[in-house]
Design a protein around this motif. Structure first.
Motif, PDB file in Angstrom:
ATOM      1  N   PRO A  90       1.583 -15.282  15.996  1.00 29.27           N
ATOM      2  CA  PRO A  90       2.765 -15.468  15.131  1.00 29.27           C
ATOM      3  C   PRO A  90       2.926 -14.268  14.208  1.00 29.27           C
ATOM      4  O   PRO A  90       2.090 -13.364  14.181  1.00 29.27           O
ATOM      5  CB  PRO A  90       2.416 -16.737  14.350  1.00 29.27           C
ATOM      6  CG  PRO A  90       0.924 -16.738  14.292  1.00 29.27           C
ATOM      7  CD  PRO A  90       0.455 -16.154  15.600  1.00 29.27           C
ATOM      8  N   GLU A  91       4.011 -14.253  13.453  1.00 35.74           N
ATOM      9  CA  GLU A  91       4.232 -13.170  12.503  1.00 35.74           C
ATOM     10  C   GLU A  91       3.149 -13.204  11.435  1.00 35.74           C
ATOM     11  O   GLU A  91       2.913 -14.232  10.791  1.00 35.74           O
ATOM     12  CB  GLU A  91       5.610 -13.301  11.857  1.00 35.74           C
ATOM     13  CG  GLU A  91       5.940 -12.168  10.916  1.00 35.74           C
ATOM     14  CD  GLU A  91       7.332 -12.294  10.318  1.00 35.74           C
ATOM     15  OE1 GLU A  91       7.707 -11.450   9.481  1.00 35.74           O
ATOM     16  OE2 GLU A  91       8.040 -13.258  10.695  1.00 35.74           O
ATOM     17  N   LEU A  92       2.488 -12.093  11.255  1.00 32.88           N
ATOM     18  CA  LEU A  92       1.380 -12.031  10.314  1.00 32.88           C
ATOM     19  C   LEU A  92       1.881 -11.663   8.917  1.00 32.88           C
ATOM     20  O   LEU A  92       2.903 -10.991   8.776  1.00 32.88           O
ATOM     21  CB  LEU A  92       0.354 -10.993  10.780  1.00 32.88           C
ATOM     22  CG  LEU A  92      -0.302 -11.271  12.135  1.00 32.88           C
ATOM     23  CD1 LEU A  92      -1.261 -10.137  12.495  1.00 32.88           C
ATOM     24  CD2 LEU A  92      -1.033 -12.601  12.127  1.00 32.88           C
ATOM     25  N   PRO A  93       1.171 -12.089   7.885  1.00 31.09           N
ATOM     26  CA  PRO A  93       1.595 -11.735   6.521  1.00 31.09           C
ATOM     27  C   PRO A  93       1.392 -10.251   6.255  1.00 31.09           C
ATOM     28  O   PRO A  93       0.608  -9.576   6.928  1.00 31.09           O
ATOM     29  CB  PRO A  93       0.659 -12.584   5.648  1.00 31.09           C
ATOM     30  CG  PRO A  93      -0.548 -12.831   6.498  1.00 31.09           C
ATOM     31  CD  PRO A  93      -0.034 -12.933   7.902  1.00 31.09           C
ATOM     32  N   LYS A  94       2.113  -9.744   5.287  1.00 31.44           N
ATOM     33  CA  LYS A  94       2.007  -8.351   4.920  1.00 31.44           C
ATOM     34  C   LYS A  94       0.642  -8.074   4.323  1.00 31.44           C
ATOM     35  O   LYS A  94       0.162  -8.809   3.462  1.00 31.44           O
ATOM     36  CB  LYS A  94       3.096  -7.986   3.907  1.00 31.44           C
ATOM     37  CG  LYS A  94       3.122  -6.500   3.538  1.00 31.44           C
ATOM     38  CD  LYS A  94       4.266  -6.205   2.582  1.00 31.44           C
ATOM     39  CE  LYS A  94       4.300  -4.718   2.224  1.00 31.44           C
ATOM     40  NZ  LYS A  94       5.404  -4.404   1.276  1.00 31.44           N
ATOM     41  N   GLY A  95      -0.013  -7.038   4.812  1.00 29.43           N
ATOM     42  CA  GLY A  95      -1.349  -6.706   4.351  1.00 29.43           C
ATOM     43  C   GLY A  95      -1.341  -5.829   3.111  1.00 29.43           C
ATOM     44  O   GLY A  95      -0.287  -5.458   2.579  1.00 29.43           O
ATOM     45  N   GLU A  96      -2.530  -5.502   2.659  1.00 30.34           N
ATOM     46  CA  GLU A  96      -2.683  -4.609   1.521  1.00 30.34           C
ATOM     47  C   GLU A  96      -2.307  -3.183   1.929  1.00 30.34           C
ATOM     48  O   GLU A  96      -2.412  -2.820   3.101  1.00 30.34           O
ATOM     49  CB  GLU A  96      -4.131  -4.640   1.028  1.00 30.34           C
ATOM     50  CG  GLU A  96      -4.572  -5.984   0.486  1.00 30.34           C
ATOM     51  CD  GLU A  96      -3.839  -6.350  -0.791  1.00 30.34           C
ATOM     52  OE1 GLU A  96      -3.479  -5.410  -1.545  1.00 30.34           O
ATOM     53  OE2 GLU A  96      -3.614  -7.547  -1.026  1.00 30.34           O
ATOM     54  N   PRO A  97      -1.865  -2.371   0.980  1.00 24.39           N
ATOM     55  CA  PRO A  97      -1.549  -0.978   1.315  1.00 24.39           C
ATOM     56  C   PRO A  97      -2.765  -0.270   1.895  1.00 24.39           C
ATOM     57  O   PRO A  97      -3.895  -0.476   1.438  1.00 24.39           O
ATOM     58  CB  PRO A  97      -1.139  -0.370  -0.042  1.00 24.39           C
ATOM     59  CG  PRO A  97      -0.740  -1.545  -0.874  1.00 24.39           C
ATOM     60  CD  PRO A  97      -1.585  -2.698  -0.432  1.00 24.39           C
ATOM     61  N   GLY A  98      -2.537   0.533   2.908  1.00 22.58           N
ATOM     62  CA  GLY A  98      -3.619   1.263   3.543  1.00 22.58           C
ATOM     63  C   GLY A  98      -3.969   2.528   2.787  1.00 22.58           C
ATOM     64  O   GLY A  98      -3.384   2.849   1.741  1.00 22.58           O
ATOM     65  N   ASP A  99      -4.950   3.238   3.310  1.00 20.71           N
ATOM     66  CA  ASP A  99      -5.342   4.508   2.707  1.00 20.71           C
ATOM     67  C   ASP A  99      -4.228   5.537   2.869  1.00 20.71           C
ATOM     68  O   ASP A  99      -3.448   5.489   3.815  1.00 20.71           O
ATOM     69  CB  ASP A  99      -6.618   5.033   3.367  1.00 20.71           C
ATOM     70  CG  ASP A  99      -7.804   4.106   3.136  1.00 20.71           C
ATOM     71  OD1 ASP A  99      -7.778   3.382   2.124  1.00 20.71           O
ATOM     72  OD2 ASP A  99      -8.741   4.116   3.960  1.00 20.71           O
ATOM     73  N   GLN A 100      -4.161   6.446   1.938  1.00 22.32           N
ATOM     74  CA  GLN A 100      -3.154   7.508   1.992  1.00 22.32           C
ATOM     75  C   GLN A 100      -3.414   8.396   3.199  1.00 22.32           C
ATOM     76  O   GLN A 100      -4.551   8.784   3.477  1.00 22.32           O
ATOM     77  CB  GLN A 100      -3.189   8.345   0.716  1.00 22.32           C
ATOM     78  CG  GLN A 100      -2.132   9.445   0.690  1.00 22.32           C
ATOM     79  CD  GLN A 100      -2.114  10.168  -0.642  1.00 22.32           C
ATOM     80  OE1 GLN A 100      -2.689   9.698  -1.601  1.00 22.32           O
ATOM     81  NE2 GLN A 100      -1.453  11.298  -0.704  1.00 22.32           N
ATOM     82  N   GLY A 101      -2.361   8.670   3.946  1.00 21.89           N
ATOM     83  CA  GLY A 101      -2.492   9.502   5.135  1.00 21.89           C
ATOM     84  C   GLY A 101      -2.584  10.978   4.801  1.00 21.89           C
ATOM     85  O   GLY A 101      -2.529  11.386   3.631  1.00 21.89           O
ATOM     86  N   GLU A 102      -2.739  11.759   5.855  1.00 26.20           N
ATOM     87  CA  GLU A 102      -2.793  13.201   5.682  1.00 26.20           C
ATOM     88  C   GLU A 102      -1.424  13.722   5.193  1.00 26.20           C
ATOM     89  O   GLU A 102      -0.383  13.196   5.588  1.00 26.20           O
ATOM     90  CB  GLU A 102      -3.150  13.874   7.005  1.00 26.20           C
ATOM     91  CG  GLU A 102      -4.549  13.559   7.500  1.00 26.20           C
ATOM     92  CD  GLU A 102      -5.614  14.123   6.584  1.00 26.20           C
ATOM     93  OE1 GLU A 102      -5.367  15.191   5.987  1.00 26.20           O
ATOM     94  OE2 GLU A 102      -6.670  13.493   6.441  1.00 26.20           O
ATOM     95  N   PRO A 103      -1.422  14.732   4.336  1.00 23.26           N
ATOM     96  CA  PRO A 103      -0.129  15.253   3.844  1.00 23.26           C
ATOM     97  C   PRO A 103       0.664  15.901   4.969  1.00 23.26           C
ATOM     98  O   PRO A 103       0.111  16.555   5.853  1.00 23.26           O
ATOM     99  CB  PRO A 103      -0.554  16.283   2.791  1.00 23.26           C
ATOM    100  CG  PRO A 103      -1.952  16.660   3.164  1.00 23.26           C
ATOM    101  CD  PRO A 103      -2.571  15.434   3.764  1.00 23.26           C
ATOM    102  N   GLY A 104       1.966  15.667   4.943  1.00 25.77           N
ATOM    103  CA  GLY A 104       2.854  16.284   5.927  1.00 25.77           C
ATOM    104  C   GLY A 104       3.535  17.510   5.349  1.00 25.77           C
ATOM    105  O   GLY A 104       3.456  17.785   4.150  1.00 25.77           O
ATOM    106  N   SER A 105       4.198  18.253   6.203  1.00 27.63           N
ATOM    107  CA  SER A 105       4.884  19.468   5.760  1.00 27.63           C
ATOM    108  C   SER A 105       6.239  19.104   5.160  1.00 27.63           C
ATOM    109  O   SER A 105       7.021  18.363   5.751  1.00 27.63           O
ATOM    110  CB  SER A 105       5.080  20.417   6.941  1.00 27.63           C
ATOM    111  OG  SER A 105       5.905  21.497   6.561  1.00 27.63           O
ATOM    112  N   ILE A 106       6.525  19.636   3.987  1.00 30.04           N
ATOM    113  CA  ILE A 106       7.805  19.382   3.340  1.00 30.04           C
ATOM    114  C   ILE A 106       8.942  20.049   4.112  1.00 30.04           C
ATOM    115  O   ILE A 106      10.073  19.576   4.106  1.00 30.04           O
ATOM    116  CB  ILE A 106       7.769  19.881   1.877  1.00 30.04           C
ATOM    117  CG1 ILE A 106       8.986  19.356   1.103  1.00 30.04           C
ATOM    118  CG2 ILE A 106       7.707  21.390   1.813  1.00 30.04           C
ATOM    119  CD1 ILE A 106       8.937  19.653  -0.366  1.00 30.04           C
TER     120      ILE A 106
END
Length: 362
Positions: free
Chosen positions: A166-182
């Protein structure tokens, strides 16, 4: 013939012949073994016979070392197993076979086979397919209201299980990902050139590159460059000093600040000009104007100068703008622009200086 044993007062009567028959008793291997002995007594005097039975228990000894596991060799017939008795040796110890004629287990112990009768049962009929129903899904110890769905596909004992969550509840925020290029962000349009910064464009709803304001770059001409000098009666021009502005990677206009000490008489005008590239014919880009009505020492202030009008949006020939990559030398020149033929002076009293500001332009 009668005999007697030494030291005893007894008389031989007759002889009984005794025979013992010993039998092993089959029982569960987990129990201690038992033996039973049958004793037969025959009386030779009258020919009568009697018998007696004697049970002899045997006690369980200490536990031995673990035996080696079976080395399975597959199925053989009775005839094949009988032939193997002559072929196997100690190196084949613990080789195990199934007698395909009667399902007995034959285990070779190095010198002979140990046989366990009917050790293999017959294969039964195939059972029904499993019935799977949706259960519950638990997230962090809490069961969701909606059950999961299951799908079973297969036959002949081989089945695959599919699960529909079934549709799962929203989880906790994950770890910050690698920075992307602006520069490759989808929220930014275009590519920058030197000196540009990001600003929000309301029409597109995105960040765009625009020429940004960066503070002026300042060069200073110190008081020591303004030496003491006197014109005499005929002098009209005096090159006080010069400063070279290196080529810049951006366009800029010049601005000036500071002052210079000049002495003149009433009716004379002595201006201190800042000229680009040539002290006599170069464009005047800055000036500290003198005052004809003043007399004696006057502190004249520098400011920017342009003979042509311009606005922030001036296009075409850029009025008063120095282009990128252009080196420029500024000459500071005192000029008597009007007045009587009389001496005038530039002071070297430490009260003069000049600041050159480079204002960045789009």
């Amino acid at each position: 013939m009668a005999t007697s044993r030494t030291g005893l007062d007894e008389e031989f009567i007759g002889r009984l012949e005794t025979s013992l028959d010993i039998y092993g008793i089959r029982q569960d291997p987990s129990l201690p073994p038992l033996q039973q002995t049958y004793m037969t007594v025959r009386a030779g005097q009258d020919g009568s016979a009697g018998s007696a039975r004697l049970a002899l228990p045997a006690f369980k000894g200490d536990k031995g070392d673990p035996g080696d596991g079976f080395l399975w060799q597959g199925d053989r017939t009775s005839a094949e197993l009988a032939a193997l008795r002559e072929a196997l040796g100690t190196d084949q110890r613990n080789w195990a076979y199934r007698n395909s004629d009667n399902n007995d287990l034959w285990v070779w112990i190095g010198s002979r086979f140990v046989i366990s009768p009917d050790a293999f049962g017959a294969e039964g009929p195939e059972g029904p397919a499993p019935i799977l129903v949706g259960g519950t899904v638990t997230v962090n110890g809490e069961a969701l209201d909606q059950p999961l769905g299951t799908r079973v596909v297969g036959s002949d004992g081989v089945y695959s299980l599919g699960v529909d969550l079934p549709e799962l509840p929203k989880g906790e925020p994950g770890d910050q990902g690698e920075p992307g290029s602006i520069f490759s962000s989808p929220d930014i349009t275009g590519g920058p050139t030197d000196g540009q910064i990001l600003v929000f464009d309301n029409e597109s709803g995105k960040m765009v590159w625009r020429d940004g304001y960066l503070g002026p770059k300042v060069y200073n001409v110190p008081a020591s460059a303004f030496g003491d000098w006197s014109s005499g009666l005929t002098g009209t021009r005096h090159i006080i000093t010069a400063i070279t502005i290196p080529a810049q990677p951006y366009r800029y206009r010049l601005d000036f600040d500071g002052s210079v000490e000049v002495s003149s008489i009433l009716g004379q005008t002595v201006d201190v000009q800042v000229r680009a590239d040539d002290p006599d014919t170069g464009a005047m880009v800055g000036v500290a104007y003198g005052n004809m009505e003043a007399t004696g020492w006057v502190n004249q202030r520098f400011h920017a100068y342009s003979p042509d009008p311009f606005t922030p949006d001036t296009t075409g020939i850029r009025v008063g703008v120095v282009e990128p990559g252009v080196e420029q030398t500024l000459h500071v020149v005192a000029v008597k622009s009007a007045g009587l033929a009389a001496a005038w002076r530039v002071a070297g009293n430490g009260r003069s200086s000049l600041r050159v500001k480079l204002e960045r332009m789009p």
